[in-house]
Design a protein around this motif. Structure first.
Motif, PDB file in Angstrom:
ATOM      1  N   THR A   1      51.746  33.278  39.467  1.00 14.35           N
ATOM      2  CA  THR A   1      51.601  34.532  38.477  1.00 14.35           C
ATOM      3  C   THR A   1      51.114  35.639  39.370  1.00 14.35           C
ATOM      4  OG1 THR A   1      49.601  33.862  37.685  1.00 14.35           O
ATOM      5  CG2 THR A   1      51.130  33.284  36.322  1.00 14.35           C
ATOM      6  N   GLY A   2      50.248  35.524  40.399  1.00 13.63           N
ATOM      7  CA  GLY A   2      49.724  36.638  41.104  1.00 13.63           C
ATOM      8  C   GLY A   2      48.541  37.052  40.325  1.00 13.63           C
ATOM      9  N   MET A   3      47.894  36.290  39.480  1.00 14.38           N
ATOM     10  CA  MET A   3      47.036  36.816  38.558  1.00 14.38           C
ATOM     11  C   MET A   3      45.700  35.816  38.572  1.00 14.38           C
ATOM     12  SD  MET A   3      48.910  38.451  35.174  1.00 14.38           S
ATOM     13  CE  MET A   3      49.472  36.991  34.573  1.00 14.38           C
ATOM     14  N   GLY A   4      44.615  36.245  38.621  1.00 11.32           N
ATOM     15  CA  GLY A   4      43.167  35.547  38.296  1.00 11.32           C
ATOM     16  C   GLY A   4      42.699  34.930  39.540  1.00 11.32           C
ATOM     17  N   LYS A  23      44.282  41.298  38.718  1.00  3.92           N
ATOM     18  CA  LYS A  23      43.850  41.225  40.349  1.00  3.92           C
ATOM     19  C   LYS A  23      42.440  41.387  40.565  1.00  3.92           C
ATOM     20  CE  LYS A  23      47.997  41.146  42.488  1.00  3.92           C
ATOM     21  NZ  LYS A  23      49.038  40.497  41.711  1.00  3.92           N
ATOM     22  N   ASN A  24      41.986  41.057  41.856  1.00  5.61           N
ATOM     23  CA  ASN A  24      40.433  41.098  42.324  1.00  5.61           C
ATOM     24  C   ASN A  24      40.160  42.630  42.273  1.00  5.61           C
ATOM     25  OD1 ASN A  24      40.568  38.363  42.700  1.00  5.61           O
ATOM     26  ND2 ASN A  24      40.104  38.345  44.657  1.00  5.61           N
ATOM     27  N   ALA A  25      38.945  42.936  41.801  1.00  6.74           N
ATOM     28  CA  ALA A  25      38.385  44.343  41.980  1.00  6.74           C
ATOM     29  C   ALA A  25      38.649  44.849  43.500  1.00  6.74           C
ATOM     30  CB  ALA A  25      36.867  44.328  41.607  1.00  6.74           C
ATOM     31  N   SER A  26      38.421  43.868  44.366  1.00  7.29           N
ATOM     32  CA  SER A  26      38.442  44.220  45.769  1.00  7.29           C
ATOM     33  C   SER A  26      39.844  44.756  45.970  1.00  7.29           C
ATOM     34  CB  SER A  26      37.771  43.169  46.667  1.00  7.29           C
ATOM     35  OG  SER A  26      38.642  42.205  46.614  1.00  7.29           O
ATOM     36  N   TYR A  27      40.774  44.172  45.594  1.00  3.81           N
ATOM     37  CA  TYR A  27      42.419  44.469  45.702  1.00  3.81           C
ATOM     38  C   TYR A  27      42.704  45.736  45.259  1.00  3.81           C
ATOM     39  CZ  TYR A  27      47.430  43.793  45.357  1.00  3.81           C
ATOM     40  OH  TYR A  27      48.770  43.992  45.263  1.00  3.81           O
ATOM     41  N   ILE A  28      42.314  46.071  44.039  1.00  2.00           N
ATOM     42  CA  ILE A  28      42.364  47.477  43.245  1.00  2.00           C
ATOM     43  C   ILE A  28      41.777  48.564  44.186  1.00  2.00           C
ATOM     44  CG2 ILE A  28      42.107  48.613  41.169  1.00  2.00           C
ATOM     45  CD1 ILE A  28      42.132  45.941  39.485  1.00  2.00           C
ATOM     46  N   LEU A  29      40.534  48.157  44.544  1.00  2.22           N
ATOM     47  CA  LEU A  29      39.733  49.157  45.294  1.00  2.22           C
ATOM     48  C   LEU A  29      40.500  49.650  46.662  1.00  2.22           C
ATOM     49  CD1 LEU A  29      36.154  48.290  44.428  1.00  2.22           C
ATOM     50  CD2 LEU A  29      37.252  50.377  43.833  1.00  2.22           C
ATOM     51  N   LYS A  30      40.831  48.613  47.221  1.00  2.08           N
ATOM     52  CA  LYS A  30      41.367  48.944  48.679  1.00  2.08           C
ATOM     53  C   LYS A  30      42.795  49.610  48.381  1.00  2.08           C
ATOM     54  CE  LYS A  30      42.722  46.036  52.620  1.00  2.08           C
ATOM     55  NZ  LYS A  30      43.760  45.996  53.290  1.00  2.08           N
ATOM     56  N   GLU A  86      44.299  47.441  26.065  1.00  4.27           N
ATOM     57  CA  GLU A  86      43.771  46.075  26.566  1.00  4.27           C
ATOM     58  C   GLU A  86      44.470  45.957  28.044  1.00  4.27           C
ATOM     59  OE1 GLU A  86      46.173  42.567  25.728  1.00  4.27           O
ATOM     60  OE2 GLU A  86      44.402  41.556  25.530  1.00  4.27           O
ATOM     61  N   MET A  87      43.336  46.219  29.038  1.00  8.54           N
ATOM     62  CA  MET A  87      43.895  46.475  30.505  1.00  8.54           C
ATOM     63  C   MET A  87      44.207  45.156  31.258  1.00  8.54           C
ATOM     64  SD  MET A  87      44.215  49.447  31.210  1.00  8.54           S
ATOM     65  CE  MET A  87      44.367  49.585  32.679  1.00  8.54           C
ATOM     66  N   LEU A  88      43.325  43.949  30.706  1.00  9.33           N
ATOM     67  CA  LEU A  88      43.572  42.870  31.632  1.00  9.33           C
ATOM     68  C   LEU A  88      43.308  42.938  33.115  1.00  9.33           C
ATOM     69  CD1 LEU A  88      46.541  41.543  29.404  1.00  9.33           C
ATOM     70  CD2 LEU A  88      44.343  40.521  29.037  1.00  9.33           C
ATOM     71  N   MET A  89      42.299  43.513  33.396  1.00  7.71           N
ATOM     72  CA  MET A  89      41.981  43.672  34.914  1.00  7.71           C
ATOM     73  C   MET A  89      40.566  44.004  34.786  1.00  7.71           C
ATOM     74  SD  MET A  89      43.933  47.220  35.954  1.00  7.71           S
ATOM     75  CE  MET A  89      45.568  46.927  34.990  1.00  7.71           C
ATOM     76  N   PRO A  90      39.796  43.884  36.267  1.00 10.01           N
ATOM     77  CA  PRO A  90      38.528  44.076  36.181  1.00 10.01           C
ATOM     78  C   PRO A  90      37.989  45.475  36.343  1.00 10.01           C
ATOM     79  CG  PRO A  90      39.243  43.148  38.313  1.00 10.01           C
ATOM     80  CD  PRO A  90      40.274  43.117  37.394  1.00 10.01           C
ATOM     81  N   VAL A  91      38.567  46.325  35.246  1.00 10.10           N
ATOM     82  CA  VAL A  91      38.453  47.879  35.346  1.00 10.10           C
ATOM     83  C   VAL A  91      37.497  48.057  34.221  1.00 10.10           C
ATOM     84  CG1 VAL A  91      39.224  50.152  35.495  1.00 10.10           C
ATOM     85  CG2 VAL A  91      40.228  48.420  36.844  1.00 10.10           C
ATOM     86  N   LEU A  92      36.304  48.550  34.179  1.00 10.99           N
ATOM     87  CA  LEU A  92      35.550  48.473  32.791  1.00 10.99           C
ATOM     88  C   LEU A  92      34.985  49.954  32.523  1.00 10.99           C
ATOM     89  CD1 LEU A  92      34.417  46.440  30.621  1.00 10.99           C
ATOM     90  CD2 LEU A  92      32.404  46.102  32.102  1.00 10.99           C
ATOM     91  N   PRO A  93      35.524  50.517  31.516  1.00  8.40           N
ATOM     92  CA  PRO A  93      35.136  51.934  31.079  1.00  8.40           C
ATOM     93  C   PRO A  93      33.518  51.592  30.639  1.00  8.40           C
ATOM     94  CG  PRO A  93      36.721  51.123  29.746  1.00  8.40           C
ATOM     95  CD  PRO A  93      36.535  50.002  30.734  1.00  8.40           C
ATOM     96  N   ILE A  94      32.742  52.791  30.850  1.00  8.66           N
ATOM     97  CA  ILE A  94      31.717  52.650  30.013  1.00  8.66           C
ATOM     98  C   ILE A  94      31.273  53.897  29.049  1.00  8.66           C
ATOM     99  CG2 ILE A  94      28.812  52.661  30.145  1.00  8.66           C
ATOM    100  CD1 ILE A  94      29.286  51.105  32.776  1.00  8.66           C
TER     101      ILE A  94
END
Ligand code: NAD
Length: 472
Positions: free
Chosen positions: A93-96, A333-340, A367-375
């Motif tokens: 799935t390329g996820m998790g 995806k991993n946070a580091s992947y998104i940040l890259k 519902e984003m389903l990724m480690p991007v968290l708004p505050i």
């Protein structure tokens, strides 16, 4: 050699067979390399359903002790295969995250209730003895997601078999390999325990078309859907008994009375669990203004990366939101992947990307389903409750709160109306990971069963014996 028409036909047939072998197509023509009917996997949905029907008749005619043996074998075999299933799922799935998915399988086998969940209830008096018992539906059709593919299949299988049913799985096509492997492992476990063949079945080529075929099959007596709003709506309008476990958008409220250091840690751990794929994980933080800076500081100490400048925030949003929906390329995806992809290089110690937004921002609303968290900042806890309620959007799924104020804890729990509410812990405590209670991967808010277990997959039936047996 003398080549007559018969010989020619034989040669052509041999060549075709050889070609089919190379293309991984076997004699049954299902095109997926497996053997028709072996380990519960069939080429046709109707065949799968009819085989599952036969298996259910055998199971229901057997003792409860057989169900217990089957479930014990499933727990043992899936425990053994937990890391394998996790690896296949992440690869396919390329996820998790493999470690988190492995843990999810352990929790599933350790904490999903079995036959003991089916408690009987009795009325007795001058008119006799009436017993209420939980009886099987027959063949259940279960539609499973791509986000927790094998966890859901194993969890559903344990509960559904415990209640005396057989089950036909209609997996997400994007998690076909993982789901078929899970069904194979389950069938081997059932066989090892001496259970009937085809108690758990599926098909070689899962598709929406095949899922709809399953739902419509008259031998399917109950439909259970775990997934997004589309599939839940579809099963609820099927005209059959349906359990719908749908989407969530869980907010977490943090007020000024909370243990901020612990809240920060719990939120990062909960939000990043399996890269935010579980429907219960923290999807947005709503924090009282007076403690927000300190909360962010503590989150940064625990693996959160704060994106602050407006240009980078804009670029992040353009990347992860596509036509008003989460971009599938970044889901799970991993946070580091998104940040890259954002031009920021960090190590795997960064688990979550945090960004301050207002309450109407798409990162908070979707519902984003990724480690991007708004505050989202609010002036006080009462305003926070209102904002959380709006963001949860009536899904009645899951919400978290960090507070020591009993009045706020009570008001939040009452107002949110969610199926799961976690107080002072990470979201996963709500499904029994570090919190009390059993585990499920099918949380049925829309149809009201809540955290499903064997009793959710059983019919309530009454047997009244008139005029005797009461010993009151
Ligand atoms: P999805 O809705 O894309 O797919 C789920 C399943 O439904 C798949 O098997 C898919 O093939 C099928 N499906 C989708 N649309 C259909 C339709 N119109 N008719 C028939 N079948 C259809 O979901 P996903 O992306 O795999 O999983 C993520 C979603 O599931 C998220 O929204 C998440 O919150 C939700 N979810 C909820 C729970 C819960 O317990 N409430 C658990 C896991 C996931």
């Amino acid at each position: 050699m003398n080549l007559d028409a018969n010989n020619l036909n034989n040669i052509v047939s041999l060549i075709m067979k050889e070609l089919d072998k190379n293309n991984n197509i076997d004699d049954t023509g299902q095109g997926c390399g497996g053997e028709e009917g072996k380990n519960g996997i069939f080429s046709s949905m109707d065949t799968a359903v009819s085989k599952a029907k036969e298996a259910q008749v055998t199971l229901f005619a057997s003792k409860l002790e057989l169900r217990e043996r089957i479930i014990k074998a499933i727990r043992e075999d899936v425990r053994e295969a937990a890391a394998e299933l996790a690896e296949i799922a992440v690869e396919e799935t390329g996820m998790g995250r493999v470690d988190d998915k492995t843990l999810k399988h352990y929790v599933t086998v350790d904490k999903t209730p079995g036959v003991e969940d089916l408690r009987a209830f009795a009325y007795s008096g001058d008119n006799g003895l009436t017993v209420m018992e939980l009886s099987p539906y027959g063949v259940i059709g279960s539609i499973t997601p791509s986000t927790n593919p094998s966890e859901t299949i194993v969890c559903n299988a344990i509960g559904m078999i415990a209640a005396g049913n057989s089950v036909v799985f209609a997996p997400h096509p994007g998690a076909k390999k993982t789901s078929l492997r899970a069904v194979e492992i389950l069938n081997k476990a059932v066989a090892r325990a001496g259970g009937p063949n085809n108690l758990v079945v599926t098909i070689f080529e899962p598709s929406i078309e095949n899922t709809n075929k399953m739902v419509k099959n008259p031998d399917i007596k109950m439909v259970v859907a775990t997934g997004g709003p589309g599939v839940v709506k579809s099963v609820m309008s099927s005209g059959k008994k349906a359990i719908g476990a749908g989407a969530g958008n869980p907010p977490v409220l943090v007020d000024e009375t909370a243990d901020i250091e612990k809240a920060a840690k719990d939120i990062v751990n909960g939000c990043s669990f399996d890269n935010n794929l579980p429907c219960i994980t923290e999807k947005e933080v709503v924090a009282v203004d007076s403690i927000t800076d300190y909360l962010i500081f503590e989150m940064q100490k625990n693996g959160a990366y704060l994106v602050q400048d407006s240009k980078t925030i804009k670029k992040l949003c353009e990347m992860v939101i596509n036509d008003g929906s989460p971009n599938r390329a970044y889901v799970g995806k991993n946070a580091s992947y998104i940040l890259k992809d954002l031009g920021i290089d960090v190590g795997d110690e960064i688990k979550v990307i945090i960004v301050e937004t207002d309450a109407g921002h798409p990162l908070a609303v979707l519902e984003m389903l990724m480690p991007v968290l708004p505050i989202v900042r609010v002036k006080d806890a009462l305003e926070g409750i209102k904002v959380c309620k709006k963001l949860e959007d009536g899904l009645r799924h899951t919400a978290m709160i960090h507070s020591k104020n009993i009045d706020i804890l009570t008001k939040y729990a009452r107002d949110m109306e969610t199926t799961i509410l976690v107080k002072n812990g990470p979201s996963y405590s709500g499904i029994g990971v570090g919190g009390e209670g059993y585990t499920t991967f099918t949380i049925a808010g829309p149809t009201g069963e809540g955290l499903t277990s064997a009793k959710s997959f059983a019919r309530n039936r009454r047997c009244a014996l008139v005029g005797g047996l009461s010993i009151k």
